[in-house]
Design a protein around this motif. Sequence first.
Motif, PDB file in Angstrom:
ATOM      1  N   ILE A   1       0.894  -1.260   0.026  1.00 31.59           N
ATOM      2  CA  ILE A   1      -0.089   0.137   0.012  1.00 31.59           C
ATOM      3  C   ILE A   1       0.749   1.324  -0.151  1.00 31.59           C
ATOM      4  CG2 ILE A   1      -2.097  -0.849   1.077  1.00 31.59           C
ATOM      5  CD1 ILE A   1      -0.807  -0.029   3.750  1.00 31.59           C
ATOM      6  N   SER A   2       0.335   2.328  -0.302  1.00 35.16           N
ATOM      7  CA  SER A   2       1.226   3.463  -0.386  1.00 35.16           C
ATOM      8  C   SER A   2       0.201   4.950  -0.021  1.00 35.16           C
ATOM      9  CB  SER A   2       1.955   3.798  -1.641  1.00 35.16           C
ATOM     10  OG  SER A   2       1.032   3.992  -2.715  1.00 35.16           O
ATOM     11  N   TYR A   3       0.964   6.032   0.152  1.00 35.59           N
ATOM     12  CA  TYR A   3       0.239   7.073   0.559  1.00 35.59           C
ATOM     13  C   TYR A   3       1.180   8.236  -0.013  1.00 35.59           C
ATOM     14  CZ  TYR A   3      -1.788  11.048   3.127  1.00 35.59           C
ATOM     15  OH  TYR A   3      -2.132  12.403   3.639  1.00 35.59           O
ATOM     16  N   SER A   4       0.854   9.357  -0.462  1.00 31.18           N
ATOM     17  CA  SER A   4       1.656  10.390  -0.901  1.00 31.18           C
ATOM     18  C   SER A   4       1.162  11.768  -0.368  1.00 31.18           C
ATOM     19  CB  SER A   4       1.861  10.515  -2.328  1.00 31.18           C
ATOM     20  OG  SER A   4       2.304   9.325  -2.719  1.00 31.18           O
ATOM     21  N   GLN A   5       2.045  12.487   0.131  1.00 23.50           N
ATOM     22  CA  GLN A   5       1.707  13.865   0.559  1.00 23.50           C
ATOM     23  C   GLN A   5       3.037  14.920   0.575  1.00 23.50           C
ATOM     24  OE1 GLN A   5      -0.444  14.179   4.232  1.00 23.50           O
ATOM     25  NE2 GLN A   5       0.447  15.939   4.722  1.00 23.50           N
ATOM     26  N   THR A   6       2.573  16.031   0.031  1.00 14.55           N
ATOM     27  CA  THR A   6       3.435  17.142  -0.215  1.00 14.55           C
ATOM     28  C   THR A   6       3.647  17.902   1.098  1.00 14.55           C
ATOM     29  OG1 THR A   6       3.303  17.511  -2.585  1.00 14.55           O
ATOM     30  CG2 THR A   6       4.419  19.124  -1.353  1.00 14.55           C
TER      31      THR A   6
ATOM     32  N   PHE B   1      16.606   7.028   9.048  1.00 13.30           N
ATOM     33  CA  PHE B   1      16.367   8.169   8.311  1.00 13.30           C
ATOM     34  C   PHE B   1      17.635   8.346   7.414  1.00 13.30           C
ATOM     35  CE2 PHE B   1      14.160   8.731  12.131  1.00 13.30           C
ATOM     36  CZ  PHE B   1      12.859   9.141  11.737  1.00 13.30           C
ATOM     37  N   LYS B   2      17.549   8.190   6.154  1.00  9.98           N
ATOM     38  CA  LYS B   2      18.644   7.955   5.145  1.00  9.98           C
ATOM     39  C   LYS B   2      19.169   9.344   4.622  1.00  9.98           C
ATOM     40  CE  LYS B   2      18.882   3.538   4.977  1.00  9.98           C
ATOM     41  NZ  LYS B   2      19.915   2.755   5.208  1.00  9.98           N
ATOM     42  N   LYS B   3      17.799  10.266   4.183  1.00 16.23           N
ATOM     43  CA  LYS B   3      17.986  11.591   3.549  1.00 16.23           C
ATOM     44  C   LYS B   3      16.968  12.483   4.119  1.00 16.23           C
ATOM     45  CE  LYS B   3      20.515  10.045   0.156  1.00 16.23           C
ATOM     46  NZ  LYS B   3      22.040  10.394  -0.113  1.00 16.23           N
ATOM     47  N   PRO B   4      17.310  13.950   4.083  1.00 18.59           N
ATOM     48  CA  PRO B   4      16.538  14.684   4.748  1.00 18.59           C
ATOM     49  C   PRO B   4      15.181  14.850   3.616  1.00 18.59           C
ATOM     50  CG  PRO B   4      18.357  15.853   3.662  1.00 18.59           C
ATOM     51  CD  PRO B   4      18.592  14.521   3.573  1.00 18.59           C
ATOM     52  N   VAL B   5      14.151  15.347   4.390  1.00 13.38           N
ATOM     53  CA  VAL B   5      12.803  15.766   3.566  1.00 13.38           C
ATOM     54  C   VAL B   5      12.596  17.299   3.710  1.00 13.38           C
ATOM     55  CG1 VAL B   5      10.497  15.531   3.387  1.00 13.38           C
ATOM     56  CG2 VAL B   5      11.876  13.491   3.721  1.00 13.38           C
ATOM     57  N   TYR B   6      12.753  17.933   2.645  1.00 15.63           N
ATOM     58  CA  TYR B   6      12.542  19.492   2.604  1.00 15.63           C
ATOM     59  C   TYR B   6      11.042  19.833   2.222  1.00 15.63           C
ATOM     60  CZ  TYR B   6      17.834  19.192   1.951  1.00 15.63           C
ATOM     61  OH  TYR B   6      18.894  19.021   2.538  1.00 15.63           O
ATOM     62  N   LEU B   7      10.771  21.153   2.936  1.00 13.52           N
ATOM     63  CA  LEU B   7       9.491  21.571   2.649  1.00 13.52           C
ATOM     64  C   LEU B   7       9.266  21.770   1.301  1.00 13.52           C
ATOM     65  CD1 LEU B   7      10.279  22.570   5.408  1.00 13.52           C
ATOM     66  CD2 LEU B   7       8.713  24.303   5.054  1.00 13.52           C
ATOM     67  N   GLY B   8       8.252  21.109   0.658  1.00 13.22           N
ATOM     68  CA  GLY B   8       7.881  21.208  -0.820  1.00 13.22           C
ATOM     69  C   GLY B   8       8.128  20.014  -1.420  1.00 13.22           C
ATOM     70  N   ASP B   9       8.931  19.007  -0.722  1.00  6.69           N
ATOM     71  CA  ASP B   9       8.934  17.526  -1.179  1.00  6.69           C
ATOM     72  C   ASP B   9       7.538  16.837  -1.047  1.00  6.69           C
ATOM     73  OD1 ASP B   9      11.674  18.072  -1.620  1.00  6.69           O
ATOM     74  OD2 ASP B   9      12.346  16.687  -0.030  1.00  6.69           O
ATOM     75  N   THR B  10       7.565  16.026  -1.968  1.00  6.49           N
ATOM     76  CA  THR B  10       6.196  14.867  -1.999  1.00  6.49           C
ATOM     77  C   THR B  10       6.676  13.818  -1.563  1.00  6.49           C
ATOM     78  OG1 THR B  10       5.010  16.216  -3.753  1.00  6.49           O
ATOM     79  CG2 THR B  10       4.477  14.096  -3.283  1.00  6.49           C
ATOM     80  N   VAL B  11       6.355  13.327  -0.334  1.00  9.38           N
ATOM     81  CA  VAL B  11       6.791  11.954   0.150  1.00  9.38           C
ATOM     82  C   VAL B  11       5.749  11.070  -0.228  1.00  9.38           C
ATOM     83  CG1 VAL B  11       7.345  10.734   2.339  1.00  9.38           C
ATOM     84  CG2 VAL B  11       7.894  13.287   2.107  1.00  9.38           C
ATOM     85  N   LYS B  12       6.430   9.761  -0.362  1.00 10.69           N
ATOM     86  CA  LYS B  12       5.610   8.527  -0.800  1.00 10.69           C
ATOM     87  C   LYS B  12       5.697   7.475   0.097  1.00 10.69           C
ATOM     88  CE  LYS B  12       3.878   5.294  -4.196  1.00 10.69           C
ATOM     89  NZ  LYS B  12       4.024   4.836  -5.868  1.00 10.69           N
ATOM     90  N   ALA B  13       4.877   7.308   1.103  1.00 13.41           N
ATOM     91  CA  ALA B  13       5.160   6.181   1.978  1.00 13.41           C
ATOM     92  C   ALA B  13       4.474   4.801   1.669  1.00 13.41           C
ATOM     93  CB  ALA B  13       4.464   6.409   3.352  1.00 13.41           C
ATOM     94  N   ILE B  14       5.344   3.787   1.617  1.00  6.67           N
ATOM     95  CA  ILE B  14       4.986   2.405   1.037  1.00  6.67           C
ATOM     96  C   ILE B  14       5.332   1.249   2.333  1.00  6.67           C
ATOM     97  CG2 ILE B  14       5.724   0.905  -0.764  1.00  6.67           C
ATOM     98  CD1 ILE B  14       7.120   3.393  -2.084  1.00  6.67           C
TER      99      ILE B  14
END
Length: 140
Positions: free
Chosen positions: A17-22, A89-102
């Motif tokens: 399953i997955s979910y994406s959010q900016t 935590f492998k890499k940073p997530v920046y504001l404006g990034d779209t993250v896809k959780a799987i």
Amino acid sequence: MLVQTIKFEDIEVGMSISYSQTITDADVKTFAGLSGDHNPVHVDEEYAAASRFKKRIAHGLISGSFFSALFGTKLPGPGCVYVAQSFQFKKPVYLGDTVKAIAEVTGIDKDKRRVFFRTFCKVGHRTVIDGQAELYVPEI
């Protein structure tokens, strides 16, 4: 987010399953307020600009919290309860990034009604979080 019910007996290894959010400024500020984590690398532009990240980064647990949404609404679904969750935590997530959780089913313990998952988040092709989860699925 749509809530769906999958019977425990119908869960199979390999399902995913997955979910994406900016990630927005409002998300970061709300999370800082809820968690009490006002680390300036998350909330202060000037401080973050002088950091190794060069701009503000989102709290890692914002992205990590997307798994809770997936588990509670999709697979295993309503009523399930976290037993364990790990994050790298492998890499940073920046504001404006779209993250896809799987989340992908890696194992099932039918006797204990537990489902095991590999969990990871991606921004584009970059893995930003890697981990595992264990969920208990009660009889409903």
